[in-house]
Design a protein around this motif. Sequence first.
Motif, PDB file in Angstrom:
ATOM      1  N   THR A   2      37.399  -8.341  35.772  1.00 13.22           N
ATOM      2  CA  THR A   2      38.268  -9.460  35.002  1.00 13.22           C
ATOM      3  C   THR A   2      39.099 -10.328  36.205  1.00 13.22           C
ATOM      4  O   THR A   2      39.805  -9.458  36.865  1.00 13.22           O
ATOM      5  CB  THR A   2      38.974  -8.933  34.054  1.00 13.22           C
ATOM      6  OG1 THR A   2      38.176  -8.093  33.013  1.00 13.22           O
ATOM      7  CG2 THR A   2      39.664  -9.972  33.177  1.00 13.22           C
ATOM      8  N   LEU A   4      42.233 -13.141  36.942  1.00 16.74           N
ATOM      9  CA  LEU A   4      43.461 -13.493  36.657  1.00 16.74           C
ATOM     10  C   LEU A   4      43.453 -15.208  37.025  1.00 16.74           C
ATOM     11  O   LEU A   4      43.361 -15.304  38.182  1.00 16.74           O
ATOM     12  CB  LEU A   4      44.560 -12.911  37.459  1.00 16.74           C
ATOM     13  CG  LEU A   4      46.144 -13.358  37.002  1.00 16.74           C
ATOM     14  CD1 LEU A   4      46.426 -12.884  35.801  1.00 16.74           C
ATOM     15  CD2 LEU A   4      47.033 -12.796  37.920  1.00 16.74           C
ATOM     16  N   THR A  24      43.540 -14.861  31.475  1.00 21.09           N
ATOM     17  CA  THR A  24      42.400 -14.306  32.058  1.00 21.09           C
ATOM     18  C   THR A  24      41.307 -14.812  31.805  1.00 21.09           C
ATOM     19  O   THR A  24      40.990 -15.601  30.810  1.00 21.09           O
ATOM     20  CB  THR A  24      42.511 -12.754  31.696  1.00 21.09           C
ATOM     21  OG1 THR A  24      42.215 -12.571  30.498  1.00 21.09           O
ATOM     22  CG2 THR A  24      43.790 -12.081  32.020  1.00 21.09           C
ATOM     23  N   VAL A  30      46.233  -5.836  29.729  1.00 20.51           N
ATOM     24  CA  VAL A  30      46.952  -6.404  30.806  1.00 20.51           C
ATOM     25  C   VAL A  30      48.194  -5.235  30.948  1.00 20.51           C
ATOM     26  O   VAL A  30      48.746  -4.856  29.827  1.00 20.51           O
ATOM     27  CB  VAL A  30      47.641  -7.749  30.502  1.00 20.51           C
ATOM     28  CG1 VAL A  30      48.317  -8.144  31.837  1.00 20.51           C
ATOM     29  CG2 VAL A  30      46.459  -8.841  30.251  1.00 20.51           C
ATOM     30  N   THR A  39      44.918  -8.924  25.421  1.00 19.99           N
ATOM     31  CA  THR A  39      45.014 -10.481  25.349  1.00 19.99           C
ATOM     32  C   THR A  39      44.799 -10.995  23.981  1.00 19.99           C
ATOM     33  O   THR A  39      44.007 -10.229  23.135  1.00 19.99           O
ATOM     34  CB  THR A  39      43.807 -10.997  26.485  1.00 19.99           C
ATOM     35  OG1 THR A  39      42.624 -10.173  26.330  1.00 19.99           O
ATOM     36  CG2 THR A  39      44.307 -10.584  27.766  1.00 19.99           C
ATOM     37  N   LEU A  67      44.458  -5.686  35.184  1.00 16.94           N
ATOM     38  CA  LEU A  67      43.601  -6.066  34.052  1.00 16.94           C
ATOM     39  C   LEU A  67      42.378  -5.226  33.936  1.00 16.94           C
ATOM     40  O   LEU A  67      41.554  -4.834  34.893  1.00 16.94           O
ATOM     41  CB  LEU A  67      43.139  -7.512  34.562  1.00 16.94           C
ATOM     42  CG  LEU A  67      43.944  -8.423  34.970  1.00 16.94           C
ATOM     43  CD1 LEU A  67      43.428  -9.873  35.193  1.00 16.94           C
ATOM     44  CD2 LEU A  67      45.044  -8.833  33.952  1.00 16.94           C
TER      45      LEU A  67
END
Length: 543
Positions: A2, A4, A24, A30, A39, A67
């Motif tokens: 993942t 950012l 993201t 997170v 998220t 993440l």
Amino acid sequence: MTRLLVGPLLRHVGTTDATVFVETDEPCDVEVLGCRESTWTVAGHHYALVEVTGLQPGTSNPYEVRLGGEVAWPPIDSSRPASRIRTQGPSTDEKVRLAFGSCRYGRAAVKLADKHFDIDSLVAYSRDLVAQPETDWPDAILMLGDQVYADETSEATQRRIKAKRDITKGSKDQVADFEEYTWLYLESWTDPDVRWLLSTVPSSMIFDDHDVRDDWNTSHEWREDMKRTSWWEERIIGGLSSYWIYQHLGNLGPAELRENKLFQEVRASGRDNEPALREFAAHADAEADGAKGTRWSFRRDYGRVRLLMIDSRCGRILADRQRSMIGEEEFDWIRSQADGRYDHLLIGTSLPWLLARSLHDIEAWDEVLADGQRGARLARFGEWLRRAGDLEHWASFRKSFEGLGELIAAVGRRDDGPASICVLSGDVHHAYVAEASFPEPVRSKVYQLTCSPIHNYVPLLMKLFFRVFWSRAAAVVVRGIMRVAAKTPRTKVDWDRLSGPHFGNELAEFIATGRRAETVLWKSAAPDDPANLHEVARLQLSA
């Protein structure tokens, strides 16, 4: 893995808690300093506002962003100091340093080939802080409008727009919807220097017209014209939805977030929240037409310094000949937040309360014309002039201008009132300091502190224009004409310029220690200058 996309942005910081915003590229958990948040999704984009708790007052806490358990921040090759959360201390006498400014056009890279653009002052400020001890870093950065330019897109954004839709129709090369707004934030906030700065220094923000469109909510007639277009509805829904996500949520502290019904629904829904945000944005936009309002204004305290940030765009009342900068219910809230004991009051508003005196008189005169008090023909001329000349500051909302002045005077006359009251603003693409005075003396010193732009281009003609209108000769001539021809009444407040107008890419600071305060204006250095910033002006505000 993942990725950012945007952030981390350090937003609220209290004595024991903080919030960190990220975007993201896919759903994930997170983690910041052991605090986790999943998220949530809007139109296929994934966001989190992590509440970091359990911190100690007056401490510095380096942090990473994980993440899905993997470290995504800081960058592996970063040579900058570690991002950190510096909590407010227990002492009320500590030094408070706040940076502020407005009008930042994209990231510096989008204008590298344009010789008109100087170095982004936010970039210069970031580079300057890296070389300073942490104890000299500011407590927050106040972004006073035009964080993105939806109506003046960069060449890179225009290429993305052309690949998505027909650029000859609708909003053309301007931003059209929520998706295209996300491109602006990605472009603006991913400059490496700015990204580090916003990950380390808390930020508070308010929008201005270019966050949506030039002249946004300048009048009821303007709104009616926009509603007749085929593209405006998607623009305003995209603008307010994205603002709520990228800017507004971070203005709120953890307690306010827990009371925010929409935020709690969005983070817990488990589905794409685009419909809910669209409904919210349409409701918020309707306030100018007389609907129940959405409050974007907010309050923050930094030790003994109180910030009241006022929404002077979306909260306007324009329908049914009720022209005011802020709805009465919201103004009541602002009055209530001005209660209390503190050493300094900062009133943030994207639009200056005090302009050059001659410009103030012209805007006040134009309001009288556009309101129809001199006949229908002059009303049409007044409306045209209002839009052509951007005559839509506090001066063009006389009732609101006087109301804000009365509030400031009332706070300033209190026996336990603050040492200084400063209105912080941007918008006008130059910087200046003006001191206000009232018919009945006030105990507090009252100032207008204006700083703009952070990163933009000011043409020579505009510089000459402002120099002329700041002159005493222009003030005398225009006031004489207004008194004889327009018969506009004088204001209840008077003011004198102490410094300016200053031009260039600039960032200002407000610095307070106890009841002593000063302001410093910094200008970004030329590209071939080894310095990052040069001090332009320094004024003591209170002893």
